[in-house]
Design a protein around this motif. Structure first.
Motif, short mmCIF file in Angstrom:
data_model
loop_
_atom_site.label_atom_id
_atom_site.label_comp_id
_atom_site.label_asym_id
_atom_site.label_seq_id
_atom_site.Cartn_x
_atom_site.Cartn_y
_atom_site.Cartn_z
N GLN A 1 0.82 -1.21 0.00
CA GLN A 1 0.00 0.00 0.00
C GLN A 1 0.86 1.27 0.00
O GLN A 1 0.59 2.22 -0.73
N LYS A 2 1.91 1.26 0.80
CA LYS A 2 2.78 2.44 0.87
C LYS A 2 3.45 2.69 -0.48
O LYS A 2 3.51 3.83 -0.97
N ASP A 3 3.95 1.63 -1.11
CA ASP A 3 4.62 1.78 -2.39
C ASP A 3 3.67 2.22 -3.49
O ASP A 3 4.02 3.04 -4.35
N MET A 4 2.44 1.70 -3.49
CA MET A 4 1.47 2.11 -4.51
C MET A 4 1.11 3.59 -4.34
O MET A 4 0.94 4.31 -5.32
N ASN A 5 1.01 4.03 -3.09
CA ASN A 5 0.72 5.44 -2.84
C ASN A 5 1.86 6.33 -3.35
O ASN A 5 1.62 7.37 -3.99
N LEU A 6 3.10 5.93 -3.08
CA LEU A 6 4.26 6.70 -3.54
C LEU A 6 4.31 6.74 -5.06
O LEU A 6 4.61 7.78 -5.67
N LEU A 7 4.02 5.60 -5.69
CA LEU A 7 4.05 5.53 -7.15
C LEU A 7 2.99 6.43 -7.76
O LEU A 7 3.26 7.20 -8.70
N GLU A 8 1.79 6.39 -7.23
CA GLU A 8 0.72 7.21 -7.80
C GLU A 8 1.00 8.69 -7.60
O GLU A 8 0.69 9.51 -8.47
N SER B 1 0.54 -7.53 -9.05
CA SER B 1 -0.84 -7.36 -9.47
C SER B 1 -1.36 -5.98 -9.11
O SER B 1 -2.01 -5.31 -9.92
N LYS B 2 -1.07 -5.52 -7.90
CA LYS B 2 -1.49 -4.18 -7.50
C LYS B 2 -0.77 -3.11 -8.32
O LYS B 2 -1.36 -2.09 -8.69
N LEU B 3 0.50 -3.33 -8.60
CA LEU B 3 1.27 -2.39 -9.40
C LEU B 3 0.68 -2.30 -10.81
O LEU B 3 0.49 -1.21 -11.35
N HIS B 4 0.36 -3.46 -11.38
CA HIS B 4 -0.25 -3.47 -12.71
C HIS B 4 -1.60 -2.76 -12.69
O HIS B 4 -1.93 -1.98 -13.60
N GLY B 5 -2.40 -3.04 -11.66
CA GLY B 5 -3.71 -2.40 -11.57
C GLY B 5 -3.61 -0.89 -11.50
O GLY B 5 -4.41 -0.18 -12.11
N LEU B 6 -2.60 -0.39 -10.79
CA LEU B 6 -2.41 1.05 -10.68
C LEU B 6 -2.00 1.65 -12.02
O LEU B 6 -2.61 2.61 -12.49
#
Length: 206
Positions: free
Chosen positions: A107-114, A143-148
């Motif tokens: 979750q933290k990494d997806m937030n930083l990426l977005e 999978s979460k990274l791809h979804g983002l």
């Protein structure tokens, strides 16, 4: 060392004088073999004629991929730690690098990426297993990274998977599973690591 079966095949090809120019996309037999390999390992269908090219090493494959999608001042998000050449290639063709340091917390990494994505973002470049940290992530992370990334139709996702065959833990690690439904995925790999063919400079792009 290079496996004996590969050395024997190379020797046989030389003795048969099979050393002529080949089409720039790469031999059809090799492209078909790569497609068959991914079909067997991951259950995906890849068009060997249209969706695979052979390159002079994975490094050139990354260069070709970035050159084909970047315009001047486009941004490439690179997940760090990373191989420094990603940044030098991007800069050499007029792109701008934006680094996102990952914590291996989904979750933290997806937030930083977005947060790093802007209207100039053209590509997200990932590398698992990671060079230089040799770290791997669970498939749920990918999978979460791809979804983002897939929420942004103008952004490509380049996955450098040159070390995938050296991931001995029970983790799939490949973005190829999303390839059939997302053609903004570019997968780069080669034969230098798992098949000990470093000096051959033989890679491919899917």
């Amino acid at each position: 060392h290079v496996p004996d079966v590969i050395k024997q095949k190379i020797q046989a090809e030389i003795e048969s004088n099979n050393t002529k120019y080949e089409i720039s996309q790469g031999t059809p037999e090799l492209r078909e073999a790569i497609a068959s390999y991914y079909a067997s390992k991951f259950g995906v269908t890849i068009d060997a004629k249209k969706e695979i090219i052979i390159t002079s090493g994975a490094k050139i494959g990354i260069n070709f991929s970035l050159t084909s999608i970047l315009k001047q001042d486009d941004e490439v998000i690179v997940l760090t730690p990373c191989w420094p050449t990603y940044k030098s290639i991007t800069k050499s063709i007029g792109g701008k690098v934006k680094e996102v340091s990952i914590n291996f917390n989904e979750q933290k990494d997806m937030n930083l990426l977005e947060q790093a994505i802007t209207e100039k973002t053209r590509c997200v470049l990932i590398n698992f297993p990671n060079n230089p940290a040799s770290l791997m992530v669970d498939f749920s992370y990918l999978s979460k990274l791809h979804g983002l990334v897939s929420k942004y139709p103008n952004i490509y996702l380049i996955s450098d998977e040159i070390y995938l065959e050296l991931a001995y833990e029970d983790k799939s690690g490949s973005m190829i599973k999303f390839f059939e439904t997302n053609k903004n995925i570019i997968l780069v790999s080669g034969f230098s690591k798992a098949w000990a063919m470093t000096g051959f400079r033989l890679g491919y792009v899917i």
